[in-house]
Design an enzyme around this catalytic site. Structure first.
Site, short mmCIF file in Angstrom:
data_model
loop_
_atom_site.label_atom_id
_atom_site.label_comp_id
_atom_site.label_asym_id
_atom_site.label_seq_id
_atom_site.Cartn_x
_atom_site.Cartn_y
_atom_site.Cartn_z
N GLY A 178 -22.60 -13.23 -33.11
CA GLY A 178 -23.05 -12.88 -32.59
C GLY A 178 -21.71 -12.12 -31.56
O GLY A 178 -22.30 -11.34 -31.00
N CYS A 217 -31.18 -33.85 -38.10
CA CYS A 217 -31.11 -32.55 -37.31
C CYS A 217 -31.47 -31.17 -37.74
O CYS A 217 -31.59 -31.29 -38.93
CB CYS A 217 -29.52 -31.79 -36.31
N ASN A 227 -17.21 -23.07 -32.51
CA ASN A 227 -16.87 -24.39 -33.08
C ASN A 227 -15.11 -25.04 -32.48
O ASN A 227 -13.93 -23.97 -32.11
CB ASN A 227 -16.34 -24.38 -33.77
N LEU A 251 -29.66 -11.29 -37.77
CA LEU A 251 -30.87 -10.47 -37.68
C LEU A 251 -30.58 -9.83 -35.53
O LEU A 251 -30.56 -9.05 -34.42
CB LEU A 251 -31.07 -9.88 -37.80
N GLN A 252 -31.42 -11.57 -35.08
CA GLN A 252 -31.65 -10.97 -33.73
C GLN A 252 -30.71 -10.92 -32.38
O GLN A 252 -30.65 -10.66 -31.52
CB GLN A 252 -32.46 -12.93 -33.05
N ARG A 253 -29.20 -11.28 -33.27
CA ARG A 253 -28.46 -11.00 -32.18
C ARG A 253 -26.41 -10.05 -32.95
O ARG A 253 -25.88 -10.15 -32.15
CB ARG A 253 -27.75 -12.39 -31.82
N ASP A 270 -13.91 -13.72 -41.55
CA ASP A 270 -15.11 -13.90 -41.52
C ASP A 270 -15.53 -14.13 -42.78
O ASP A 270 -15.16 -13.26 -44.05
CB ASP A 270 -16.56 -13.47 -40.87
N CYS A 304 -23.99 -22.20 -30.98
CA CYS A 304 -24.93 -20.83 -30.92
C CYS A 304 -26.05 -21.56 -32.46
O CYS A 304 -27.45 -21.48 -31.35
CB CYS A 304 -24.21 -19.41 -31.26
N SER A 324 -31.70 -14.97 -40.21
CA SER A 324 -31.60 -15.26 -38.29
C SER A 324 -30.28 -14.84 -38.41
O SER A 324 -30.77 -15.11 -36.82
CB SER A 324 -31.66 -16.99 -39.06
#
Length: 408
Positions: free
Chosen positions: A67, A366, A157, A97-99, A88, A214, A95
């Site tokens: 992000g 979760c 993190n 690609l939204q940001r 990386d 995030c 999911s």
């Protein structure tokens, strides 16, 4: 990417004055094509030819092509930073690609580092891109950092943030830090040789699960651009010696109010000097589980084991309570059949405790395991001795049991 909603540590309103020399010596010259490309920089007196030559000669390492790394890498490349390193080891998922605007649909399944490199080359082929497709840890951080002038930390993190801080301090390098969560963002510059470091802002890591990543806590996509561009702004200032960097200051952004405020960070004169890298997972309370499945917050259950338990429960052979501690919006996206929704906040406030049997077996879950581990620890402290949680969360359930369900 990153994820404190509020600051802590030695902060106070106000701003400190810090004047620093340019971080990088200028390169020899610009080509005619580079003069045309960077002409809007060249006519700014505070940047000019010399500043652009410094950018050309700069080597900047960006940790995370997610992000915050996405806008940071694009704007660093557009600005003419000569060498960009990317750390990386993740792959592009839908999911993201939204940001994470440096990636596209055709990049799904590719490594983020390679996808980012191709986008940078399309934007500015004059930038040299170096890939470090590894998980940053204490064994490789110093070696990777040594080849760069400046670090940009866009991780989400705490263990990695403390690692970045300590490695940069040991090497005498500055780094720009950004953090985002939901509608809130923060930007600062840390340079142990000239001012405060990250440990002066956060002397102690928060308890595991208390601050979501995030992925766990959600983030407004456009917030990445606002904070990521702020990080690049600081990088350009440090490289060229222009303006007053955010050293000793934290810029805090509230996207809902569309407001910025500034906090001052002071160096702690009593803090122990950083002399070596440490065990950052242990420092942040993230010690790995033992071979018997018992982690620092209690026992776990695997996804296949839970599937067998649910089948046995349906047949009337066993009884247990499966509790989903995520938020309602997450539950609407995907859920495990037979799970009951009780969000984490209801546990930590004590509100949910009367709804559970202290003698019965409880399995929590979760998204990935962080929040359920925090709830499990709380339950065990309050006498729920037969509680466990799902190792890897619903993401692991989807991977091993129901792969057709959406992984968000």
């Amino acid at each position: 990417m990153g994820s404190e909603a509020t600051t802590s540590g030695r902060t106070q309103p106000g701003a400190a004055e810090h004047s620093l020399p340019p971080l990088v010596e200028p390169a020899g010259s610009l080509t005619p094509e580079e003069v045309r490309r960077y002409s809007r920089h060249l006519i700014i007196p505070e940047v000019g030819m010399e500043g652009q030559l410094r950018l050309k000669n700069a080597r900047v390492l960006v940790i995370g092509a997610g992000g915050l790394g996405s806008p940071a890498l694009l704007y660093l490349a557009a600005a003419g930073v000569g060498t960009l390193g990317i750390v990386d080891d993740d792959v592009v998922e839908a999911s993201n690609l939204q940001r994470q605007v440096i990636h596209g649909v055709t990049d799904l399944g590719r490594t983020k580092a390679a996808s980012a490199r191709d986008s940078i080359r399309e934007l500015n082929p004059g930038v040299d891109v170096v890939l470090h497709e590894v998980r940053l840890d204490a064994s490789n951080a110093l070696g990777i950092f040594a080849g760069y002038d400046l670090i940009l930390d866009g991780t989400d993190n705490f263990a990695t943030r403390y690692l970045v801080n300590d490695a940069a301090a040991l090497l005498g390098k500055p780094y720009v830090w950004g953090s985002i969560l939901r509608f809130d963002g923060q930007v600062s510059v840390f340079w142990d040789a000239h001012g405060p470091n990250y440990r002066d802002l956060y002397p102690e890591a928060p308890p595991p699960g208390s601050v979501p990543s995030c992925a766990e806590g959600r983030v407004l996509g456009v917030l990445c651009a606002q904070i990521g561009s702020g990080m690049v702004n600081e990088a350009v200032k440090l490289i060229t010696g222009t303006g007053r960097p955010l050293l000793g200051r934290v810029l805090v952004f509230d996207a809902l109010a569309m407001s910025w405020r500034e906090l001052r960070v002071r160096k702690d004169p009593d803090a122990a000097p950083i002399t070596a890298l440490g065990d950052y997972e242990a420092f942040c309370g993230l010690a790995p589980a033992a071979p018997d499945g018992t982690g620092p917050d209690g026992p776990t259950v695997s996804a296949p084991e839970l599937a067998g338990m649910l089948a046995a429960r349906q047949a009337g052979q066993v009884r247990f309570d499966l509790i989903d501690v995520r938020e309602p919006g997450e539950y609407e996206i995907v859920s495990i059949p037979g799970a009951r929704l009780l969000p984490q906040g209801r546990f930590l406030s004590g509100e949910a405790l009367p709804e559970l049997s202290r003698d019965g077996e409880i399995v929590l879950h979760c998204k990935s395991g962080a929040r359920s581990a925090a709830v499990l620890s709380y339950l065990r402290q309050n006498g729920f001795t037969r509680a466990r949680h799902l190792d890897g969360g619903i993401l692991e359930w989807i991977r091993q049991v129901e792969p057709a369900k959406p992984a968000y």
